[in-house]
Design an enzyme around this catalytic site. Structure first.
Site, PDB file in Angstrom:
ATOM      1  CG  ASP A 149      -9.457   2.546  -0.291  1.00  0.00           C
ATOM      2  OD1 ASP A 149      -9.101   1.272  -0.513  1.00  0.00           O
ATOM      3  OD2 ASP A 149      -8.724   3.476   0.288  1.00  0.00           O
TER       4      ASP A 149
ATOM      5  CG  ASP B  48      -2.155   0.735   0.874  1.00  0.00           C
ATOM      6  OD1 ASP B  48      -2.251   1.453  -0.002  1.00  0.00           O
ATOM      7  OD2 ASP B  48      -3.171   0.469   1.921  1.00  0.00           O
TER       8      ASP B  48
HETATM    9  C1  GLA Z   1      -5.738   1.885   1.938  1.00  0.00           C
HETATM   10  C2  GLA Z   1      -6.215   0.659   1.330  1.00  0.00           C
HETATM   11  C3  GLA Z   1      -7.177   0.035   2.097  1.00  0.00           C
HETATM   12  C4  GLA Z   1      -6.715  -0.683   3.178  1.00  0.00           C
HETATM   13  C5  GLA Z   1      -6.218   0.765   4.033  1.00  0.00           C
HETATM   14  C6  GLA Z   1      -5.479   0.047   5.418  1.00  0.00           C
HETATM   15  O1  GLA Z   1      -6.754   2.751   2.172  1.00  0.00           O
HETATM   16  O2  GLA Z   1      -6.606   1.103   0.010  1.00  0.00           O
HETATM   17  O3  GLA Z   1      -7.567  -1.118   0.952  1.00  0.00           O
HETATM   18  O4  GLA Z   1      -5.444  -1.355   2.886  1.00  0.00           O
HETATM   19  O5  GLA Z   1      -5.334   1.317   3.249  1.00  0.00           O
HETATM   20  O6  GLA Z   1      -5.058   1.161   6.098  1.00  0.00           O
END
Ligand code: GLA
Length: 753
Positions: free
Chosen positions: A560, A490
């Site tokens: 997301d 990430d």
């Molecule tokens: C980002 C990712 C999510 C999750 C969060 C965790 O927003 O896109 O899928 O992994 O971080 O903090």
């Protein structure tokens, strides 16, 4: 595919199955001018298109008006500062601070195969290239030189067997005596005659990535770009120049995609003479690169795809190129280049930061019963991380949460028959972390200024090898401590406050690019040490969804926003350039955590089926009826995933355009099977059936039409491909509220008999 040089005419000609590209060396000063890119042509000598004969200002014959020539000629790699007032590819500064360069031809090479670009992801030759008698790729290198400074620019053009794309990059070398500074060093220029084109781009935001935007191109310069240190949620490094009347199935289109994960620029400039200059490369804003004597710099790869058959053919060409010659580039034998990806369940939306070993094992046990194949432990397992305010950088297992350690958890999950995956955000550092307390100078920052926080975190200076080394060793320790088969990588903020404590003053402008090189380096190390790892890139959802990342990870988390209806337009936009096989898509809980909408569990499954497929919910707590649907959905995934992963994608209707329904189709390469997904987004009263027109079938073959609901009058019938494509399929979505209602969908399978 062929590349040739016509000695007498001084013209280079590149042919793929359906396209031709030509440029030529012109005049005593050996300018390299563009001649043609478009539908395949039979003649080779198209020098007249360089416009040299009609231009009364050609320096050879009229040096008095040299400026008029420089400001109008169709340069293959235009330079700034000496008379071309349009935006160019190269801005060169000397040690004395003067800006300007003029490039002339000095030599070329044509050879089988395709070279790598050191440290930078790029398309590769692939399997076909292993048979030396049947080269899978061919490359042309044209070397240009600026006589005054000694800078050389080698322009690379590669083509692949069976793919209508031309792939370009540039290598610079300082062969002079003094240091030089590249202030702008783009990867691609394409000069077109303007024909009232439209510009198609993918704009967006967090949770709203890659929305298709189409606008007429007026005079002047139109640019999309990122200056956020990543390719970004806001603008994807893709643009297409399409005829005003180009549709999904007809008309001309030029697509451009940049194989890079940092700041980029992509622009079109319609000039006073109605020509159109298309540019793509590293964003020059905030960029500078010092080239000492003998040093080289590589500008990343940019891809051009031309189609005379509309947007759909362009998309399918990008999909084939990415699947065959880009994905798994960092680990060529990685099983996931071919193999289906395990159906995963991710605990982010299930638990956020509130989990422990028992909770994860409970999820794994329930998931195993439904046929789910992998558990992914998301954010929150390390340091003191109980919210997103702390601990990034402290990649040590939090044994208060994971009692008995990581291995105990992974073994227990494996014992349930599930693989195990884990989340990292390696590029980041929380101010509240042991790592920051030890090394405050490891964060990117301008001395004397407090760097801007985003999600309460700073960015690590990945231009510094010692930092990448330390972070990688922490990651490697975790990955070797247990049987971990997947990593979600990430990156939850962009870059700013660009200052590195390790770079000299005249190299600070290198930080953005050096950072990206650091990211590529660490992901390459990861895949070298763990060649069969399944890596999924992610950046606050889809903020770094670009071809550069695809070289390392065969899949990228799309967004997301996991709402099935929001995902329709996100996935439609994504698929305009990226194959379905790389779109991270999950069935999540309802009401949806981002938009609060409630959609049927079944529809969430249909939409996720168009991507990698998985779950993002607490399987122990969702309604029983939903849970009971999971085994059927997984069966459906196994039935159709090879088709979705490898087939040809066709967009049939778009909910963004018609406000009512969305449908797409995937056809097997051998045209033996096809799958259509139709989602009715908005119920409409007093409406007739909806007609959709399938595409890509074998017109001469017979197909049995099967549907998972009783909504087709021709259900079970056998019809010929041409009948199905021309007459279309009538979907009875006008009645039966229990069957339809909003947000319901159907799957239609066409099977050759
Ligand atoms: C980002 C990712 C999510 C999750 C969060 C965790 O927003 O896109 O899928 O992994 O971080 O903090």
């Amino acid at each position: 595919m062929s590349i040739k040089f016509l000695e007498k005419e001084k013209l280079f000609k590149i042919d793929t199955a359906k396209t031709s590209y030509a440029c030529g060396i012109v005049g005593d000063e050996k300018f390299l001018l563009h001649a043609y890119y478009g539908k395949k042509i039979s003649d080779d000598d198209v020098r007249y298109l360089t416009r040299i004969y009609e231009n009364p200002f050609t320096p050879d014959t009229n040096d008095r008006d040299r400026g008029s020539f420089l400001d109008a000629a169709p340069f293959e790699y235009p330079t700034e500062g000496i008379g071309d007032a349009r935006s160019g590819c190269l801005e060169l500064e000397t040690a004395l601070g003067h800006r300007g360069a003029q490039l002339g031809y000095v030599g070329h090479k044509i050879y089988a195969g395709k070279p790598e670009i050191p440290g930078i992801p790029a398309t590769y030759e692939g399997m076909a290239g292993q048979d030396k008698n049947n080269a899978g790729a061919q490359t042309l290198e044209i070397t240009l030189e600026d006589k005054v400074t000694g800078l050389t620019a080698v322009l690379f053009y590669s083509v692949f067997d069976g793919i209508d794309a031309v792939v370009r990059s540039v290598r610079f070398e300082n062969r002079g005596k003094e240091p030089l500074y590249l202030r702008k060093a783009l990867s691609l220029c394409l000069e077109l005659d303007n024909e009232d084109y439209d510009l198609i781009t993918l704009q967006g935001s967090w949770a709203r990535e890659r929305q298709i935007d189409r606008n007429p191109i007026g005079y002047g310069r139109h640019e999309i770009s990122s200056i956020r240190g990543e390719s970004s949620h806001q603008m994807n490094p893709f643009m297409a120049v399409a005829g005003r009347n180009t549709t999904r199935t007809t008309g001309e289109i030029y697509g451009f995609s940049f194989v890079y994960s940092g700041n980029f620029t992509a622009s079109v400039e319609r000039s006073q003479h109605n020509s159109l200059r298309c540019l793509m490369g590293i964003n020059p804003v905030g960029f500078s690169w010092k080239l000492d004597k003998g040093e080289t710099f590589n500008a990343p790869e940019a891809i051009m795809v031309y189609s005379s058959e509309g947007i759909g053919t362009m998309s399918r060409t990008f999909h084939d190129l990415f699947r065959e010659h880009l994905i798994c580039g960092a680990s060529r034998d990685n099983i996931y280049k071919e193999a289906p990806r395990p159906v995963l369940i991710n605990n982010w939306e299930a638990t956020y930061f509130e989990f422990d070993t028992d909770k994860l094992i409970a999820i794994a046990k329930e998931a195993a019963k439904s046929g789910i194949e992998m558990l992914v432990m998301d954010d929150g397992w390390f340091g003191e991380r109980s919210s997103d305010n702390m601990s990034l950088g402290d990649w040590f297992v939090n044994e208060d949460k994971l009692k008995g350690g990581l291995k105990r958890l992974v073994d227990a999950v494996n014992a349930e028959g599930l693989k195990f995956g884990i989340w990292f955000e390696p590029e980041m550092i929380s101010p509240d972390s042991d790592l920051y307390r030890e090394h405050p100078d490891w964060a990117i920052a301008i001395p004397g200024r407090r760097p801007t926080l985003m999600r309460n975190q700073y960015v690590l200076d990945f231009s510094r090898k010692e930092i990448v080394d330390e972070i990688y060793s922490r990651i490697k320790n975790v990955l070797t401590s247990a049987n971990i088969e997947y990593v979600k990588w990430d990156m939850n903020r962009g870059l700013c406050d660009m200052g590195s404590y390790a770079l000299e003053a005249d190299k600070q402008g290198e930080l953005f690019h050096r950072y990206v090189l650091g990211v590529y380096d660490i992901q390459q190390r990861l895949l070298t040490d763990f060649p069969n790892l399944l890596l999924e890139n992610c950046s606050g959802g889809g903020g770094r969804f670009d071809p550069g990342m695809l070289y390392y990870s065969p899949q990228i988390w799309c967004s997301d926003d996991t709402d099935a209806i929001e995902r329709l337009s996100i996935q439609e936009g994504t698929a305009i350039v990226y194959p379905l096989s790389c779109m991270g898509a999950h069935v999540s809980d309802c009401p949806n955590h981002t938009v609060g909408r409630v959609t049927p569990f079944e529809t969430r499954g249909y939409v996720a089926l168009a991507g990698t497929f998985g779950y993002e919910l607490d399987i122990t707590r969702i309604p029983k009826e939903d849970r009971e649907m999971i085994p059927g959905q997984i069966e459906m995934y196994h039935k159709y995933n090879a088709l979705v992963r490898n087939g040809d994608y066709y967009r049939l209707t778009s909910y963004k355009e018609n406000g009512a329904n969305d449908s797409w189709m995937v056809v097997a390469k051998d045209k033996s099977r096809a799958l259509i997904t139709y989602i009715k987004v908005m119920a409409q009263p007093n409406k007739r059936s909806t007609l959709i027109k399938p595409m890509g079938l074998d017109p001469n073959a017979s197909y049995r039409i099967l549907c998972d609901k009783k909504v087709l009058s021709m259900e079970g019938d056998v019809l010929q491909g041409d009948t199905i494509m021309n007459c279309g399929l009538l979907i009875k979505d006008n009645n039966s509220p229990d069957m339809w209602g909003d947000f319901r969908g159907v799957l239609i399978e066409l099977a050759k008999v």
